[in-house]
Design an enzyme around this catalytic site. Structure first.
Site, PDB file in Angstrom:
ATOM      1  N   HIS A  27       5.569  43.702  39.414  1.00 11.97           N
ATOM      2  CA  HIS A  27       5.079  42.058  38.682  1.00 11.97           C
ATOM      3  C   HIS A  27       4.169  41.466  39.919  1.00 11.97           C
ATOM      4  O   HIS A  27       3.405  40.406  39.168  1.00 11.97           O
ATOM      5  CB  HIS A  27       5.889  41.154  39.463  1.00 11.97           C
ATOM      6  CG  HIS A  27       6.340  39.842  38.336  1.00 11.97           C
ATOM      7  ND1 HIS A  27       7.715  39.559  38.057  1.00 11.97           N
ATOM      8  CD2 HIS A  27       5.551  39.170  37.698  1.00 11.97           C
ATOM      9  CE1 HIS A  27       7.362  38.594  36.885  1.00 11.97           C
ATOM     10  NE2 HIS A  27       6.155  38.172  36.836  1.00 11.97           N
ATOM     11  N   ASP A  54      13.049  35.902  34.908  1.00 16.24           N
ATOM     12  CA  ASP A  54      12.858  36.313  36.367  1.00 16.24           C
ATOM     13  C   ASP A  54      13.863  36.525  36.912  1.00 16.24           C
ATOM     14  O   ASP A  54      14.545  35.386  37.353  1.00 16.24           O
ATOM     15  CB  ASP A  54      11.561  37.210  37.639  1.00 16.24           C
ATOM     16  CG  ASP A  54      11.421  37.821  38.020  1.00 16.24           C
ATOM     17  OD1 ASP A  54      12.629  38.621  38.316  1.00 16.24           O
ATOM     18  OD2 ASP A  54       9.922  38.130  38.532  1.00 16.24           O
ATOM     19  N   HIS A  56      13.855  37.233  39.794  1.00 14.29           N
ATOM     20  CA  HIS A  56      13.714  37.012  41.452  1.00 14.29           C
ATOM     21  C   HIS A  56      13.036  35.621  42.045  1.00 14.29           C
ATOM     22  O   HIS A  56      11.805  35.462  40.506  1.00 14.29           O
ATOM     23  CB  HIS A  56      12.813  38.317  42.052  1.00 14.29           C
ATOM     24  CG  HIS A  56      13.550  39.171  42.158  1.00 14.29           C
ATOM     25  ND1 HIS A  56      14.247  40.186  40.882  1.00 14.29           N
ATOM     26  CD2 HIS A  56      14.384  39.728  43.091  1.00 14.29           C
ATOM     27  CE1 HIS A  56      14.592  41.397  41.870  1.00 14.29           C
ATOM     28  NE2 HIS A  56      14.989  40.954  42.876  1.00 14.29           N
ATOM     29  N   ASP A  58       9.949  36.089  43.710  1.00 21.92           N
ATOM     30  CA  ASP A  58       8.823  36.506  44.219  1.00 21.92           C
ATOM     31  C   ASP A  58       7.588  35.358  44.684  1.00 21.92           C
ATOM     32  O   ASP A  58       6.212  35.339  44.384  1.00 21.92           O
ATOM     33  CB  ASP A  58       7.891  36.478  42.620  1.00 21.92           C
ATOM     34  CG  ASP A  58       8.611  38.071  41.851  1.00 21.92           C
ATOM     35  OD1 ASP A  58       9.066  38.359  42.265  1.00 21.92           O
ATOM     36  OD2 ASP A  58       7.952  38.561  40.699  1.00 21.92           O
ATOM     37  N   HIS A  71       5.203  43.182  45.323  1.00 18.99           N
ATOM     38  CA  HIS A  71       5.860  42.424  44.113  1.00 18.99           C
ATOM     39  C   HIS A  71       6.848  41.792  43.723  1.00 18.99           C
ATOM     40  O   HIS A  71       7.012  40.839  42.745  1.00 18.99           O
ATOM     41  CB  HIS A  71       5.892  43.543  42.552  1.00 18.99           C
ATOM     42  CG  HIS A  71       6.914  44.074  43.008  1.00 18.99           C
ATOM     43  ND1 HIS A  71       8.391  43.896  43.339  1.00 18.99           N
ATOM     44  CD2 HIS A  71       7.400  45.613  44.305  1.00 18.99           C
ATOM     45  CE1 HIS A  71       9.744  44.571  44.144  1.00 18.99           C
ATOM     46  NE2 HIS A  71       8.577  46.002  43.871  1.00 18.99           N
ATOM     47  N   ASP A 158       9.674  39.926  33.165  1.00 19.80           N
ATOM     48  CA  ASP A 158       9.953  40.902  33.988  1.00 19.80           C
ATOM     49  C   ASP A 158      11.714  41.266  33.603  1.00 19.80           C
ATOM     50  O   ASP A 158      12.257  40.018  32.932  1.00 19.80           O
ATOM     51  CB  ASP A 158       9.908  39.759  35.155  1.00 19.80           C
ATOM     52  CG  ASP A 158      11.012  40.843  36.676  1.00 19.80           C
ATOM     53  OD1 ASP A 158      11.142  42.031  36.406  1.00 19.80           O
ATOM     54  OD2 ASP A 158      10.087  40.863  37.528  1.00 19.80           O
ATOM     55  N   ASP A 160      13.398  42.379  34.718  1.00 16.23           N
ATOM     56  CA  ASP A 160      15.208  42.309  35.918  1.00 16.23           C
ATOM     57  C   ASP A 160      15.828  40.748  34.831  1.00 16.23           C
ATOM     58  O   ASP A 160      16.676  40.739  35.573  1.00 16.23           O
ATOM     59  CB  ASP A 160      15.447  42.687  36.776  1.00 16.23           C
ATOM     60  CG  ASP A 160      14.139  41.456  37.502  1.00 16.23           C
ATOM     61  OD1 ASP A 160      13.640  40.834  37.341  1.00 16.23           O
ATOM     62  OD2 ASP A 160      13.673  42.168  38.354  1.00 16.23           O
ATOM     63  N   GLU A 203       7.782  44.981  35.058  1.00 20.15           N
ATOM     64  CA  GLU A 203       8.985  46.085  35.648  1.00 20.15           C
ATOM     65  C   GLU A 203       9.762  46.728  34.731  1.00 20.15           C
ATOM     66  O   GLU A 203      10.669  47.236  35.668  1.00 20.15           O
ATOM     67  CB  GLU A 203       9.571  44.733  36.520  1.00 20.15           C
ATOM     68  CG  GLU A 203       8.877  44.425  37.405  1.00 20.15           C
ATOM     69  CD  GLU A 203       8.768  44.497  38.746  1.00 20.15           C
ATOM     70  OE1 GLU A 203       9.538  45.769  38.929  1.00 20.15           O
ATOM     71  OE2 GLU A 203       8.219  43.766  39.580  1.00 20.15           O
TER      72      GLU A 203
END
Length: 249
Positions: A27, A54, A56, A58, A71, A158, A160, A203
């Site tokens: 990312h 995402d 996360h 980030d 990332h 992303d 994930d 990702e």
């Protein structure tokens, strides 16, 4: 140098009236793509809004990051948090306002970035919210704001964001992600809004994928964002019926 090169490519594509899609590794790619969108928007006098799909946030900095992985830091760098070297080409644009970022699907956040996300008032729709209300109402609020502000919408997807049972080909899997249909509905709503002007897809790790499952899902999601639907339903013909008691039409 790579971030600056990507920024120039995205800015040039937007200037030519195209919709750039940046597809690649982790990312940190968004350091370049979002910077290019920021420069384009600054020239056009238009606000930029980033929808971050995402698991996360980030939003770590070198000081808060437990791992030191870049990332996990792109949003913090783009929003002007201290601690980053000169990543961007001169002249450096004004930082991305944190209030113009919305984290969608969040379910894993480090303590330091949690404090930053809260202090900077970054928008968040976490998986608890999605569990309670689904994806439609939270996403509609985001899109309504983008439309009201006349903003350029950059979407950063992303892998994930999805549940790892659907898309295992990622190095930072977090259980409890979006389902296949939730993700498709989000893409369909983004297409229907007509607001998306630039896109990241990041990702995907082919070495961790299972016979291309994650890659195929990503292709289908991007196709939905660009207008392909699972079923193309033609609009039904409307037949006028009179109120003639004899039943004549």
């Amino acid at each position: 140098a790579w971030t600056r090169a990507l920024s120039r490519s995205v800015e040039a594509a937007l200037g030519a009236g195209s919709l750039p899609l940046a597809a690649g590794g982790d990312h940190s790619l968004s350091l370049g793509s979002v910077d290019g969108a920021m420069r384009h928007c600054a020239r056009d006098g238009r606000p930029l809004f980033v929808l971050w799909l995402d698991a996360h946030a980030d939003f770590n900095t070198p000081e808060t990051s437990p791992s030191g992985n870049v990332h996990g830091m792109p949003l913090a760098a783009l929003c002007g948090e201290p601690g980053f070297p000169s990543l961007f080409a001169e002249p450096v644009p004004a930082p991305l306002p944190p209030a113009n970022v919305h984290l969608f699907g969040l379910r894993s956040i480090d303590a330091g970035e949690r404090a930053l996300v809260t202090a900077r008032r970054v928008g968040v729709t976490d998986m608890r919210t999605i569990d309670e209300f689904g994806v439609v109402a939270p996403l509609r609020r985001v899109l309504d704001r983008v439309a009201r502000d006349g903003a350029h919408l950059h979407v950063s997807l992303d892998v994930d964001f999805l549940d790892p049972s659907i898309a295992p080909g990622v190095g930072t899997t977090v259980p409890g992600g979006a389902t296949f249909r939730e993700a498709h509905l989000i893409m369909e709503m983004l297409h229907d809004s007509g607001l998306v002007r630039s896109l990241d897809v990041v990702e995907l790790n082919p070495f961790l994928d299972e016979r291309g499952r994650s890659a195929r899902v990503l292709v289908e999601l991007v196709a939905s964002l660009f207008g392909r639907r699972i079923l193309d339903r033609p609009a039904p013909a409307i037949e006028a019926v009179s109120s003639d008691p004899a039943g004549r039409r």
